[in-house]
Design a protein around this motif. Sequence first.
Motif, PDB file in Angstrom:
ATOM      1  N   HIS A  84     -19.027   3.784  47.392  1.00  0.00           N
ATOM      2  CA  HIS A  84     -18.628   3.963  46.002  1.00  0.00           C
ATOM      3  C   HIS A  84     -17.289   4.673  45.929  1.00  0.00           C
ATOM      4  O   HIS A  84     -17.005   5.577  46.704  1.00  0.00           O
ATOM      5  CB  HIS A  84     -19.676   4.802  45.260  1.00  0.00           C
ATOM      6  CG  HIS A  84     -19.161   5.327  43.946  1.00  0.00           C
ATOM      7  ND1 HIS A  84     -19.297   4.606  42.775  1.00  0.00           N
ATOM      8  CD2 HIS A  84     -18.475   6.441  43.630  1.00  0.00           C
ATOM      9  CE1 HIS A  84     -18.722   5.294  41.802  1.00  0.00           C
ATOM     10  NE2 HIS A  84     -18.223   6.409  42.288  1.00  0.00           N
ATOM     11  N   CYS A  86     -14.696   6.132  42.542  1.00  0.00           N
ATOM     12  CA  CYS A  86     -14.452   6.163  41.096  1.00  0.00           C
ATOM     13  C   CYS A  86     -13.162   5.403  40.763  1.00  0.00           C
ATOM     14  O   CYS A  86     -12.890   5.138  39.603  1.00  0.00           O
ATOM     15  CB  CYS A  86     -14.377   7.604  40.610  1.00  0.00           C
ATOM     16  SG  CYS A  86     -15.919   8.505  40.901  1.00  0.00           S
ATOM     17  N   CYS A 128     -20.119  13.026  44.506  1.00  0.00           N
ATOM     18  CA  CYS A 128     -19.217  11.946  44.911  1.00  0.00           C
ATOM     19  C   CYS A 128     -18.130  12.499  45.826  1.00  0.00           C
ATOM     20  O   CYS A 128     -17.540  13.532  45.558  1.00  0.00           O
ATOM     21  CB  CYS A 128     -18.572  11.290  43.686  1.00  0.00           C
ATOM     22  SG  CYS A 128     -17.557   9.872  44.148  1.00  0.00           S
ATOM     23  N   CYS A 130     -15.494  10.452  46.906  1.00  0.00           N
ATOM     24  CA  CYS A 130     -14.504   9.371  47.008  1.00  0.00           C
ATOM     25  C   CYS A 130     -13.077   9.884  47.110  1.00  0.00           C
ATOM     26  O   CYS A 130     -12.217   9.211  47.659  1.00  0.00           O
ATOM     27  CB  CYS A 130     -14.655   8.387  45.848  1.00  0.00           C
ATOM     28  SG  CYS A 130     -13.931   8.938  44.294  1.00  0.00           S
ATOM     29  N   CYS A 135     -11.855  11.417  39.894  1.00  0.00           N
ATOM     30  CA  CYS A 135     -13.231  11.254  40.381  1.00  0.00           C
ATOM     31  C   CYS A 135     -14.195  11.900  39.381  1.00  0.00           C
ATOM     32  O   CYS A 135     -13.950  12.994  38.897  1.00  0.00           O
ATOM     33  CB  CYS A 135     -13.373  11.917  41.754  1.00  0.00           C
ATOM     34  SG  CYS A 135     -15.067  11.976  42.353  1.00  0.00           S
ATOM     35  N   ARG A 136     -15.294  11.196  39.105  1.00  0.00           N
ATOM     36  CA  ARG A 136     -16.271  11.707  38.140  1.00  0.00           C
ATOM     37  C   ARG A 136     -17.111  12.845  38.723  1.00  0.00           C
ATOM     38  O   ARG A 136     -17.846  13.511  38.005  1.00  0.00           O
ATOM     39  CB  ARG A 136     -17.199  10.573  37.678  1.00  0.00           C
ATOM     40  CG  ARG A 136     -16.469   9.478  36.899  1.00  0.00           C
ATOM     41  CD  ARG A 136     -17.438   8.581  36.181  1.00  0.00           C
ATOM     42  NE  ARG A 136     -18.250   7.784  37.095  1.00  0.00           N
ATOM     43  CZ  ARG A 136     -17.900   6.568  37.535  1.00  0.00           C
ATOM     44  NH1 ARG A 136     -16.771   6.015  37.143  1.00  0.00           N
ATOM     45  NH2 ARG A 136     -18.689   5.905  38.343  1.00  0.00           N
TER      46      ARG A 136
HETATM   47 ZN   LIG Z   1     -15.642   9.805  42.864  1.00  0.00          ZN
END
Ligand SMILES: [Zn+2]
Length: 139
Positions: A84, A86, A128, A130, A135-136
């Motif tokens: 994944h 974002c 997360c 990423c 990024c969330r």
């Molecule tokens: Zn992210």
Amino acid sequence: MKRADWRRTYAALTVARSRITGMGLFAGTRIRARAKIGEFEGEVIGLREARRRAKGRSIVAIVELERHALDATDTGRGFRYINHSCAPNTYIRCTPVRAEFYALRDIRAGEELTADYGETQHNGQLKCRCGAKGCRGAI
Ligand SMILES: [Zn+2]
């Protein structure tokens, strides 16, 4: 325009250690924006069975479609390895029977492929990693 042969792109994908987390999926060739990259392969199972299997697994390689789900847990290659992000470089188009992956932009050979998982069984409980701008913070 000649129909792109996505099977060649798909066959060239490699699985290797990811900078994001665990193993990741990498482009083996240059992929043009909007080109089809491949399809999610897996065992066809019912939606109820999919939810039963997903419970208690930390890594879930199951995609839910309209009337059934695809479980790629025992598949040694392919999109079960896509991480994944974002700010992903691919997007998923679900038909009633398939989950197809397309390039969001031009992708270089050797670049890691990422997709926005959207809603997952983690329900925002998983941090997360990423590293994308914006990024969330959770999946
Ligand atoms: Zn992210």
